[in-house]
Design a protein around this motif. Structure first.
Motif, mmCIF file in Angstrom:
data_model
loop_
_atom_site.group_PDB
_atom_site.id
_atom_site.type_symbol
_atom_site.label_atom_id
_atom_site.label_comp_id
_atom_site.label_asym_id
_atom_site.label_seq_id
_atom_site.Cartn_x
_atom_site.Cartn_y
_atom_site.Cartn_z
ATOM 1 N N ARG A 19 0.851 -1.198 0.000
ATOM 2 C CA ARG A 19 0.000 0.000 0.000
ATOM 3 C C ARG A 19 0.882 1.243 0.000
ATOM 4 N NH1 ARG A 19 -5.238 -1.302 0.696
ATOM 5 N NH2 ARG A 19 -5.697 -3.392 1.532
ATOM 6 N N ASP A 20 0.710 2.058 -1.027
ATOM 7 C CA ASP A 20 1.583 3.212 -1.237
ATOM 8 C C ASP A 20 0.760 4.315 -1.879
ATOM 9 O OD1 ASP A 20 3.550 5.025 -2.383
ATOM 10 O OD2 ASP A 20 5.042 3.452 -2.063
ATOM 11 N N GLU A 21 0.675 5.465 -1.207
ATOM 12 C CA GLU A 21 -0.196 6.540 -1.721
ATOM 13 C C GLU A 21 0.258 7.080 -3.062
ATOM 14 O OE1 GLU A 21 2.909 8.722 0.784
ATOM 15 O OE2 GLU A 21 1.778 6.834 0.868
ATOM 16 N N ARG A 22 1.515 6.878 -3.413
ATOM 17 C CA ARG A 22 1.998 7.337 -4.706
ATOM 18 C C ARG A 22 1.328 6.579 -5.850
ATOM 19 N NH1 ARG A 22 8.291 6.760 -3.290
ATOM 20 N NH2 ARG A 22 7.407 4.819 -2.470
ATOM 21 N N PHE A 23 0.828 5.398 -5.557
ATOM 22 C CA PHE A 23 0.028 4.629 -6.508
ATOM 23 C C PHE A 23 -1.465 4.812 -6.218
ATOM 24 C CE2 PHE A 23 4.161 2.675 -6.457
ATOM 25 C CZ PHE A 23 4.389 2.342 -7.779
ATOM 26 N N GLY A 24 -1.804 4.746 -4.940
ATOM 27 C CA GLY A 24 -3.212 4.805 -4.546
ATOM 28 C C GLY A 24 -3.918 6.066 -5.001
ATOM 29 N N ARG A 25 -3.230 7.209 -4.980
ATOM 30 C CA ARG A 25 -3.894 8.453 -5.387
ATOM 31 C C ARG A 25 -4.259 8.461 -6.870
ATOM 32 N NH1 ARG A 25 1.651 11.009 -5.122
ATOM 33 N NH2 ARG A 25 1.295 11.165 -2.879
ATOM 34 N N HIS A 26 -3.647 7.559 -7.620
ATOM 35 C CA HIS A 26 -3.961 7.443 -9.048
ATOM 36 C C HIS A 26 -4.836 6.231 -9.347
ATOM 37 C CE1 HIS A 26 -1.066 10.594 -9.875
ATOM 38 N NE2 HIS A 26 -0.186 9.953 -9.139
ATOM 39 N N GLY A 27 -5.356 5.609 -8.280
ATOM 40 C CA GLY A 27 -6.227 4.460 -8.461
ATOM 41 C C GLY A 27 -5.504 3.206 -8.913
ATOM 42 N N VAL A 28 -4.210 3.120 -8.602
ATOM 43 C CA VAL A 28 -3.393 1.989 -9.029
ATOM 44 C C VAL A 28 -3.024 1.150 -7.808
ATOM 45 C CG1 VAL A 28 -1.230 1.275 -10.124
ATOM 46 C CG2 VAL A 28 -2.478 3.277 -10.981
ATOM 47 N N ARG A 29 -3.079 -0.150 -7.959
ATOM 48 C CA ARG A 29 -2.728 -1.081 -6.888
ATOM 49 C C ARG A 29 -1.366 -1.696 -7.211
ATOM 50 N NH1 ARG A 29 -5.127 -6.836 -6.208
ATOM 51 N NH2 ARG A 29 -4.681 -7.388 -4.029
ATOM 52 N N LEU A 30 -0.469 -1.725 -6.216
ATOM 53 C CA LEU A 30 0.873 -2.266 -6.405
ATOM 54 C C LEU A 30 1.026 -3.578 -5.644
ATOM 55 C CD1 LEU A 30 3.835 -1.963 -7.421
ATOM 56 C CD2 LEU A 30 4.316 -0.789 -5.241
ATOM 57 N N LEU A 31 1.465 -4.607 -6.359
ATOM 58 C CA LEU A 31 1.810 -5.882 -5.760
ATOM 59 C C LEU A 31 3.306 -6.123 -5.909
ATOM 60 C CD1 LEU A 31 -1.018 -8.143 -7.278
ATOM 61 C CD2 LEU A 31 -1.076 -6.845 -5.143
ATOM 62 N N LEU A 32 3.880 -6.832 -4.958
ATOM 63 C CA LEU A 32 5.298 -7.203 -5.016
ATOM 64 C C LEU A 32 5.397 -8.712 -5.147
ATOM 65 C CD1 LEU A 32 6.738 -4.937 -2.169
ATOM 66 C CD2 LEU A 32 6.566 -4.426 -4.615
ATOM 67 N N LYS A 33 5.972 -9.166 -6.246
ATOM 68 C CA LYS A 33 6.208 -10.591 -6.480
ATOM 69 C C LYS A 33 7.609 -10.904 -5.964
ATOM 70 C CE LYS A 33 5.688 -14.693 -8.574
ATOM 71 N NZ LYS A 33 4.965 -15.791 -7.915
ATOM 72 N N ARG A 34 7.684 -11.560 -4.804
ATOM 73 C CA ARG A 34 8.951 -11.700 -4.088
ATOM 74 C C ARG A 34 9.766 -12.888 -4.599
ATOM 75 N NH1 ARG A 34 9.553 -9.135 0.732
ATOM 76 N NH2 ARG A 34 11.725 -9.773 0.372
ATOM 77 N N ASP A 35 10.255 -12.757 -5.824
ATOM 78 C CA ASP A 35 11.118 -13.795 -6.364
ATOM 79 C C ASP A 35 12.469 -13.848 -5.652
ATOM 80 O OD1 ASP A 35 9.596 -15.161 -8.256
ATOM 81 O OD2 ASP A 35 11.125 -14.960 -9.804
ATOM 82 N N ASP A 36 12.789 -12.803 -4.906
ATOM 83 C CA ASP A 36 14.039 -12.817 -4.136
ATOM 84 C C ASP A 36 13.993 -13.817 -2.988
ATOM 85 O OD1 ASP A 36 12.040 -11.025 -3.052
ATOM 86 O OD2 ASP A 36 13.552 -10.292 -1.651
ATOM 87 N N LEU A 37 12.810 -14.350 -2.695
ATOM 88 C CA LEU A 37 12.664 -15.284 -1.583
ATOM 89 C C LEU A 37 12.644 -16.743 -2.028
ATOM 90 C CD1 LEU A 37 9.986 -13.388 0.568
ATOM 91 C CD2 LEU A 37 12.487 -13.347 0.770
ATOM 92 N N ILE A 38 12.886 -16.994 -3.319
ATOM 93 C CA ILE A 38 12.867 -18.370 -3.820
ATOM 94 C C ILE A 38 13.903 -19.237 -3.110
ATOM 95 C CG2 ILE A 38 13.524 -19.788 -5.818
ATOM 96 C CD1 ILE A 38 12.035 -17.897 -7.595
ATOM 97 N N HIS A 39 15.115 -18.715 -2.973
ATOM 98 C CA HIS A 39 16.215 -19.467 -2.350
ATOM 99 C C HIS A 39 17.221 -18.445 -1.833
ATOM 100 C CE1 HIS A 39 19.821 -22.030 -2.048
ATOM 101 N NE2 HIS A 39 18.975 -23.038 -1.948
ATOM 102 N N PRO A 40 17.843 -18.696 -0.687
ATOM 103 C CA PRO A 40 18.753 -17.685 -0.123
ATOM 104 C C PRO A 40 19.968 -17.389 -0.983
ATOM 105 C CG PRO A 40 18.840 -19.746 1.137
ATOM 106 C CD PRO A 40 17.656 -19.830 0.228
ATOM 107 N N ASP A 41 20.391 -18.330 -1.818
ATOM 108 C CA ASP A 41 21.567 -18.113 -2.659
ATOM 109 C C ASP A 41 21.237 -17.987 -4.137
ATOM 110 O OD1 ASP A 41 23.765 -18.265 -0.694
ATOM 111 O OD2 ASP A 41 23.023 -20.300 -0.383
#
Length: 293
Positions: A19-41
């Motif tokens: 949730r980020d007002e820089r997107f919300g004020r424009h009616g846009v929803r932001l999702l984060l796809k956490r591919d950095d969490l697939i494996h620690p290395d």
């Protein structure tokens, strides 16, 4: 994506709303796809691109290429350590051989990767058969399996199609930072009808569109999915950042409790905030940002 490799990846990778007002004020929803969490290395797109190549290599030494701060070299070295196969990293810049290793290359070496430094002119010709053969002779790796810079080849592109499949129906726009373009090529092919992929190149030069087109043609026989690039946000080129991007990344970290990698992820998120402010996304749009590192 499934694999016989014993590395216990976390797939599909998590998807959460930011949730980020820089997107919300424009009616846009932001999702984060956490591919950095697939494996620690073997994080994010590095896992998706390396796995099919490692399987093809069949235990042979793996030779690949990158700059002094290459995440791909680090991931390849880590895979070699975890799975017990030799790795050789061909590093752009012969002058680096006479300097102390930076943190990224030191990690590669600690993971058992043998580093081979080549001058920049030779590096630019690394895909030419004669030049490549010379590099492999110098590295003592004539029989090795070769993975291109950034890991982007046909096998890698097909492997990254699973990323798009994981996001089908979740977002209207899926955005990702691009180095060599292989992840975007596969991602776009895996998305569903009505979705589009947006690439944010972290290198300057304007060459990436043709590279992605070529990768898709070799992997799938032609262009797949709806995708485009916005090349305004490279901040001067690869490994270039600057105080504005650093301040942005620190602010995003404070807002969302997310460690923001500077060379790829910060440029992607900066681009999305800018695009939202420009009205590039229609109200009601859901945008998913793929966090690759």
């Amino acid at each position: 994506m499934t694999s016989t490799l014993p590395l216990s990846p976390r797939l599909p990778s998590p998807l959460r709303e930011a949730r980020d007002e820089r997107f919300g004020r424009h009616g846009v929803r932001l999702l984060l796809k956490r591919d950095d969490l697939i494996h620690p290395d073997l994080i994010g797109n590095k896992w998706r691109k390396l796995v099919p190549n490692i399987e093809r290599a069949g235990g042979r030494a793996l030779v690949t290429f990158g700059g002094a701060y290459s995440n791909h070299l680090r991931a390849t070295a880590a895979a070699g350590r975890l799975l017990g196969f030799p790795t050789v990293g061909v590093v752009r810049g012969q002058e680096l051989a006479d300097r102390p290793l930076n943190r990224s290359l030191a990690r590669c070496a600690a993971d058992g990767m043998r580093l081979c430094f080549v001058d920049r002119a030779t590096y630019r010709r690394k895909t030419e058969p004669e030049t490549l053969a010379g590099i492999l002779r110098t590295a003592g790796a004539e029989d090795a399996y070769v993975v291109p810079e950034g890991g982007s080849n046909t096998a890698a592109v097909r492997g990254c199609r699973a990323l798009g499949a994981e996001l089908r129906g979740a977002a209207d726009v899926v955005a990702i930072a691009c180095g060599t373009g292989g992840t975007l090529a596969g991602l776009a092919a895996g998305l569903g009808s009505g979705q589009r992929a947006l690439g944010v190149p972290v290198l300057k030069g304007g060459f990436l569109g043709a590279e992605i087109q070529d990768l898709q043609e070799r992997a799938f026989g032609g262009r797949r999915g709806e995708w485009s690039l916005d090349e305004r946000f490279h901040f001067g080129g690869y490994a270039r950042t600057g105080p504005e991007l650093t301040a942005f990344a620190e602010d995003f970290e404070a807002r969302h409790g997310l460690a923001v990698e500077r060379l790829y992820v910060a440029k992607l998120l900066y681009a999305l905030v800018t695009l939202a402010g420009e009205g590039a996304f229609a109200r009601g749009t859901t945008v998913a940002a793929v966090i690759t590192a």
